[in-house]
Structures are given as C-alpha cells and as structure tokens.
Design a protein around this motif. Structure first.
Motif, mmCIF file in Angstrom:
data_model
loop_
_atom_site.group_PDB
_atom_site.id
_atom_site.type_symbol
_atom_site.label_atom_id
_atom_site.label_comp_id
_atom_site.label_asym_id
_atom_site.label_seq_id
_atom_site.Cartn_x
_atom_site.Cartn_y
_atom_site.Cartn_z
ATOM 1 N N PRO A 76 -17.456 -25.450 -22.688
ATOM 2 C CA PRO A 76 -18.457 -26.606 -22.817
ATOM 3 C C PRO A 76 -19.045 -26.690 -22.514
ATOM 4 C CG PRO A 76 -16.018 -27.051 -22.454
ATOM 5 C CD PRO A 76 -16.233 -25.606 -21.930
ATOM 6 N N ALA A 77 -19.742 -27.741 -22.935
ATOM 7 C CA ALA A 77 -21.207 -27.819 -22.576
ATOM 8 C C ALA A 77 -20.991 -29.249 -21.549
ATOM 9 C CB ALA A 77 -22.512 -28.964 -23.490
ATOM 10 N N TRP A 78 -20.056 -30.145 -21.574
ATOM 11 C CA TRP A 78 -19.573 -30.977 -20.567
ATOM 12 C C TRP A 78 -19.291 -30.454 -19.106
ATOM 13 C CZ3 TRP A 78 -14.463 -31.654 -18.847
ATOM 14 C CH2 TRP A 78 -13.695 -30.769 -19.464
ATOM 15 N N LEU A 79 -19.168 -29.580 -19.558
ATOM 16 C CA LEU A 79 -18.025 -29.705 -17.433
ATOM 17 C C LEU A 79 -19.913 -29.086 -16.369
ATOM 18 C CD1 LEU A 79 -16.016 -25.973 -18.728
ATOM 19 C CD2 LEU A 79 -16.094 -28.397 -17.242
ATOM 20 N N ASP A 80 -21.329 -29.516 -17.882
ATOM 21 C CA ASP A 80 -22.265 -29.573 -16.601
ATOM 22 C C ASP A 80 -22.404 -30.587 -15.888
ATOM 23 O OD1 ASP A 80 -23.683 -26.612 -16.804
ATOM 24 O OD2 ASP A 80 -24.246 -27.426 -18.636
ATOM 25 N N GLY A 81 -22.046 -31.863 -16.996
ATOM 26 C CA GLY A 81 -22.470 -32.530 -16.671
ATOM 27 C C GLY A 81 -20.942 -33.800 -15.742
ATOM 28 N N LEU A 82 -20.152 -32.401 -15.728
ATOM 29 C CA LEU A 82 -19.368 -33.723 -14.976
ATOM 30 C C LEU A 82 -19.237 -33.211 -13.515
ATOM 31 C CD1 LEU A 82 -16.118 -34.263 -14.424
ATOM 32 C CD2 LEU A 82 -15.185 -32.167 -15.356
ATOM 33 N N GLN A 83 -19.620 -31.696 -13.650
ATOM 34 C CA GLN A 83 -19.630 -31.292 -12.501
ATOM 35 C C GLN A 83 -21.014 -31.847 -11.434
ATOM 36 O OE1 GLN A 83 -22.023 -27.591 -12.340
ATOM 37 N NE2 GLN A 83 -21.666 -27.163 -10.032
ATOM 38 N N LYS A 84 -22.578 -32.103 -11.628
ATOM 39 C CA LYS A 84 -22.854 -33.602 -11.614
ATOM 40 C C LYS A 84 -22.321 -35.017 -11.451
ATOM 41 C CE LYS A 84 -26.895 -31.307 -14.323
ATOM 42 N NZ LYS A 84 -28.169 -31.584 -15.303
ATOM 43 N N ARG A 85 -22.129 -35.271 -12.094
ATOM 44 C CA ARG A 85 -20.770 -36.112 -11.640
ATOM 45 C C ARG A 85 -20.117 -36.143 -10.023
ATOM 46 N NH1 ARG A 85 -20.788 -36.851 -17.369
ATOM 47 N NH2 ARG A 85 -18.735 -36.054 -17.035
ATOM 48 N N VAL A 86 -19.499 -35.218 -10.122
ATOM 49 C CA VAL A 86 -18.628 -35.316 -9.248
ATOM 50 C C VAL A 86 -19.094 -34.999 -8.035
ATOM 51 C CG1 VAL A 86 -16.600 -34.672 -10.818
ATOM 52 C CG2 VAL A 86 -17.955 -33.298 -9.740
ATOM 53 N N LEU A 87 -19.963 -34.267 -7.761
ATOM 54 C CA LEU A 87 -20.861 -33.424 -6.930
ATOM 55 C C LEU A 87 -21.709 -35.068 -5.868
ATOM 56 C CD1 LEU A 87 -22.211 -31.054 -5.039
ATOM 57 C CD2 LEU A 87 -24.496 -31.294 -6.887
ATOM 58 N N TRP A 88 -22.235 -35.901 -7.705
ATOM 59 C CA TRP A 88 -23.138 -37.310 -6.246
ATOM 60 C C TRP A 88 -21.948 -38.022 -6.055
ATOM 61 C CZ3 TRP A 88 -27.854 -37.362 -4.882
ATOM 62 C CH2 TRP A 88 -28.655 -36.535 -5.995
ATOM 63 N N VAL A 89 -20.715 -38.552 -6.578
ATOM 64 C CA VAL A 89 -19.796 -39.407 -6.155
ATOM 65 C C VAL A 89 -19.403 -38.591 -4.284
ATOM 66 C CG1 VAL A 89 -17.593 -39.541 -6.142
ATOM 67 C CG2 VAL A 89 -18.436 -39.737 -8.346
ATOM 68 N N GLY A 90 -19.296 -37.225 -4.227
ATOM 69 C CA GLY A 90 -18.554 -36.343 -2.820
ATOM 70 C C GLY A 90 -19.862 -36.355 -1.905
ATOM 71 N N VAL A 91 -21.365 -36.145 -2.425
ATOM 72 C CA VAL A 91 -22.180 -36.686 -1.724
ATOM 73 C C VAL A 91 -22.626 -38.152 -1.112
ATOM 74 C CG1 VAL A 91 -24.760 -36.429 -1.333
ATOM 75 C CG2 VAL A 91 -23.626 -34.762 -2.920
ATOM 76 N N GLY A 92 -21.952 -38.983 -2.263
ATOM 77 C CA GLY A 92 -21.967 -39.966 -1.476
ATOM 78 C C GLY A 92 -21.485 -40.471 -0.776
ATOM 79 N N ALA A 93 -19.988 -39.904 -0.538
ATOM 80 C CA ALA A 93 -18.291 -40.045 0.368
ATOM 81 C C ALA A 93 -18.944 -39.729 1.094
ATOM 82 C CB ALA A 93 -17.289 -39.775 -0.602
ATOM 83 N N ILE A 94 -19.884 -38.621 1.223
ATOM 84 C CA ILE A 94 -19.766 -38.066 2.880
ATOM 85 C C ILE A 94 -20.654 -38.742 4.047
ATOM 86 C CG2 ILE A 94 -21.219 -35.959 3.981
ATOM 87 C CD1 ILE A 94 -20.273 -34.336 1.029
ATOM 88 N N VAL A 95 -21.978 -39.664 3.231
ATOM 89 C CA VAL A 95 -22.589 -40.368 3.843
ATOM 90 C C VAL A 95 -21.440 -41.395 4.301
ATOM 91 C CG1 VAL A 95 -24.418 -42.246 3.302
ATOM 92 C CG2 VAL A 95 -25.050 -39.744 2.074
ATOM 93 N N LEU A 96 -21.030 -42.143 3.849
ATOM 94 C CA LEU A 96 -19.844 -43.382 4.147
ATOM 95 C C LEU A 96 -19.124 -42.343 5.337
ATOM 96 C CD1 LEU A 96 -18.997 -45.399 0.848
ATOM 97 C CD2 LEU A 96 -20.536 -45.503 2.858
ATOM 98 N N SER A 97 -18.613 -40.967 4.913
ATOM 99 C CA SER A 97 -17.667 -40.546 5.421
ATOM 100 C C SER A 97 -18.381 -40.498 7.754
ATOM 101 C CB SER A 97 -17.095 -39.480 5.617
ATOM 102 O OG SER A 97 -16.318 -40.031 4.335
#
Length: 398
Positions: free
Chosen positions: A16-37
């Motif tokens: 389904p198309a909604w997997l694209d949006g999910l991928q972007k959201r979790v990636l941005w969350v991960g990148v933000g947490a990497i900066v804090l880490s």
C-alpha cells in the motif's frame, strides 16, 4: 498460471501507498535521535555505549527472531506463516544493516567488557583463563561470522522466494524447506553464541548453560510481537485486509503465548538452579539485579513479559481481534527492551541504576533507522508469496 494471470496476481498484492509516508516518518525520527545520541556520546561515553549495546541487542533480536520463525514455517508449513512470510523476509533482509550498526559496539568494547581491559585482566585469574575466547580480535571475528551466516540463509531463502514469485517453479518449495532445516540449526547455534558474547560476557566470571536458549526465545517473542503489530496495520487496508484473517491472528496469539511461557520457564529455571547452588561467582549476578532499584525493574519485567500477556492471550476472543492482540504485543516489545536492559545495565553501571536519558534516545535512533530499512524492504516485493502451492488455502475464508 499464464503470464497475464501472474501479472494480475502481482498487481493485486502490491504494497500500500501509506508505507512511503511511514518510511519517511520513522527515518526522520531516527535521524533526530541520532543527533541527540551524538551529543550524549560526547558528554557521557560510558552511558552512550551501554545504551547503544542494549538498543542494538533489542533491535537485532527482531529480524533474527523473524529469520528463525520463517525457517520454522518453511519446515512445518501452515497458513499463519505463509501470509506473514514477506514481513519475516523483509525483517531478515535488514541484517546487513545491523552488521554495520554493530561497529559502535566493537569500538566501545573497552567501555563495556572487562575482558577487553588489560588492567582488569592482569588482576583476574578467571578472566585470564578465558582469554583464548574472550579477546577483542576473536570477539569481532565471531560477530562477523554470525552475521555472515544469518545473511547467507536469509539471502538464499529470500532469493528463492522471489524466484518462486517470478517463475512458479514447484521445486523451489521443497528446496526452501530443506535449506531452512539446515539454517534453523545454524541460527540456534550462532544466536546462542551471540548471546554469550554480547550480553553474558559483560560479567565474564558469570556463566549459565541456559543463557543461549533464553536469548533465542526472547528473539522469538520479540519477532512475534512485531509481526502482530505489522499484521494489524497491514490488515486495515487492501490488499492484506483480504489475506490476514481472524484465524491467522489467533495463531499468532497462540505462538506468542507459547514463547512467553517458554521465556518465563527458562528464566525461572536459570534463577532456581543458580540460587540453589549458591556459588559466589554465579549468585552475585542476581544480587546485582536486586539492588539499587533493579528489584522494581524485575517486577515490571515479570508483569509485562508474563502476567499481562498470559492472562490476555488465554482468551480466544482477544487472540482473534487484531486490535486487542496488538494491545498485548506492545507491552511484550517493551518488556523485551526491559529484559535486555535488566541483563546488561547492572554489569556496566557499577551499581548505579536505573535509566540514563541515553537509554531511551539511543534505541529510538537505532529503531528509526532499522524501521525505515524494514519498510523499504517490505515495499520491494508482493506482500504474499504469489506461487506458493498452499497460498490459496492459506487465504481462503470460512
């Protein structure tokens, strides 16, 4: 099936198309947490490496559990695993990424493992006796061997599964079944030794013969909880709303209950054997986990990893309802992180618990990157194995 029929089936089961949006959201969350880490690693390296080891072991447990359960399903069959196969395969194909994510663990060895610290080894005869096995070079070499073995079997089975989609070759079903039997043995051995290396050796004097199997069972519970959450979300929209049926969720709930019961049985057996023997080099491991607030951690782990799922999963009504089953799966996943932290933190924290802010941020960083990779892998193939001989039976209603 004709070429036209194959194309139609492939188009029917597209992600389904909604997997694209999910991928972007979790990636941005991960990148933000990497900066804090990264900030936390600069301010408190020891706390960072502790959090990283716990986060890494937690997240690697999900694709490893998926790999093991998928090989078990190849051997035994069953519609429950057939409709979930692509979730298992997508998770297992992220193992090369997790091999790269192991690098910080290798770099932080001296912050984590006493046997890698020459001044500690020089004053401890027991660790000196184990240096042939517990040394930095062999530790990294073993990890590389583990990941190579896991990648080889996940790659073989994944490639044949995709080939089955494209060609419908009936011989591939038997080939995957045979190789899965070999792969399951290899997985059990390598995952057990990974548990010895990554967690048990944090306290190199302590030893438990049940530890490897306990480690593997935890991976199975994590994989099933993750599968339930994925299946519940996929079943909300076409095309998988036509594939995931109440009987499949009932099977997932039963399997999760089995792994939960096996986990608590092995946990208690390990504790009972060591406590009754009352040997100083063994019993102190549990004493450390009953001090400094970890007693309450133990109670929370027991409640989330056994009491809550046991009573809910006994109900057939709960198991057949995706929403209610997901309600049980979430605390089991949380309990898996609690379990890894409970095992690792007292050996690294020098008796000073419980949670540093990095213990929460670093797993989010690893998880965001891993979930983005998992979603990307899930989007690359049809959501069911198109030409498996048992597919029609697996998704038949009634």
């Amino acid at each position: 099936m004709s070429a036209t029929g194959h194309t139609t089936a492939a188009n029917t089961w597209q992600p389904p198309a909604w997997l694209d949006g999910l991928q972007k959201r979790v990636l941005w969350v991960g990148v933000g947490a990497i900066v804090l880490s990264a900030v936390g690693a600069f301010l408190s390296p020891r706390a960072f490496y502790r959090a990283y080891l716990v986060g890494f072991v937690f997240w690697v447990g999900i694709p490893l559990g998926c790999l093991g359960i998928s090989m078990l399903q190849h051997m035994t069959g069953g519609g429950w695993g057939l409709v979930a196969r692509r979730v298992f395969e997508a998770a297992a194909r992220t193992l090369p990424l997790l091999a790269l994510l192991f690098v910080p663990v290798a770099l932080g060895m001296r912050q984590l493992y006493p046997w890698s610290q020459p001044d500690v080894v020089a004053h401890d005869a027991i660790i000196q006796h184990k240096q042939a096995y517990l040394n930095p070079t062999f530790f990294v070499a073993r990890a590389a061997l583990y990941f190579l073995a896991w990648w080889a079997f996940s790659g073989l089975l994944g490639r044949w599964s995709l080939q089955q989609d494209r060609t419908g070759n009936p011989n591939l079903h038997r080939r995957m079944q045979l190789w899965a039997s070999v792969g399951l043995v290899v997985y059990m051995l390598t995952a057990s030794f990974a548990g010895f290396d990554w967690l048990m050796s944090l306290d190199p004097v302590w030893f438990s013969s049940l530890y490897g199997m306990h480690f593997v069972v935890g991976q199975g519970a994590a994989a099933l909880a993750f599968l339930i959450l994925c299946a519940r979300r996929l079943a909300q929209t076409p095309p998988m709303s036509e594939a995931f049926l109440p009987r499949h969720f009932d099977d997932y709930g039963k399997l999760l209950l089995a792994f939960v019961l096996l986990w608590v049985y092995m946990t208690f057996s390990q504790f009972l054997i060591i406590w009754s023997a009352n040997l100083p080099e063994e019993i102190t491991w549990y004493l450390d986990r009953n001090a400094g607030g970890f007693w309450w951690w133990s109670i929370a782990l027991f409640a989330l990893h056994f009491v809550l799922p046991f009573f809910f999963l006994m109900s057939r009504q709960v198991r057949r309802d995706p929403r209610k089953l997901a309600f049980v799966a979430v605390p089991v996943l949380v309990a898996r992180w609690l379990d890894v932290h409970w095992q690792a933190a007292p050996s690294i924290a020098d008796g000073k618990p419980l949670v540093h802010w990095l213990d929460l941020v670093v797993p989010v960083a690893i998880g965001g990157i891993w979930l983005a990779a998992f979603t990307w892998q899930l989007k690359r193939r049809a959501l069911v194995p198109l030409h498996d001989p048992h597919l029609e039976e697996a998704i038949a209603r009634g």
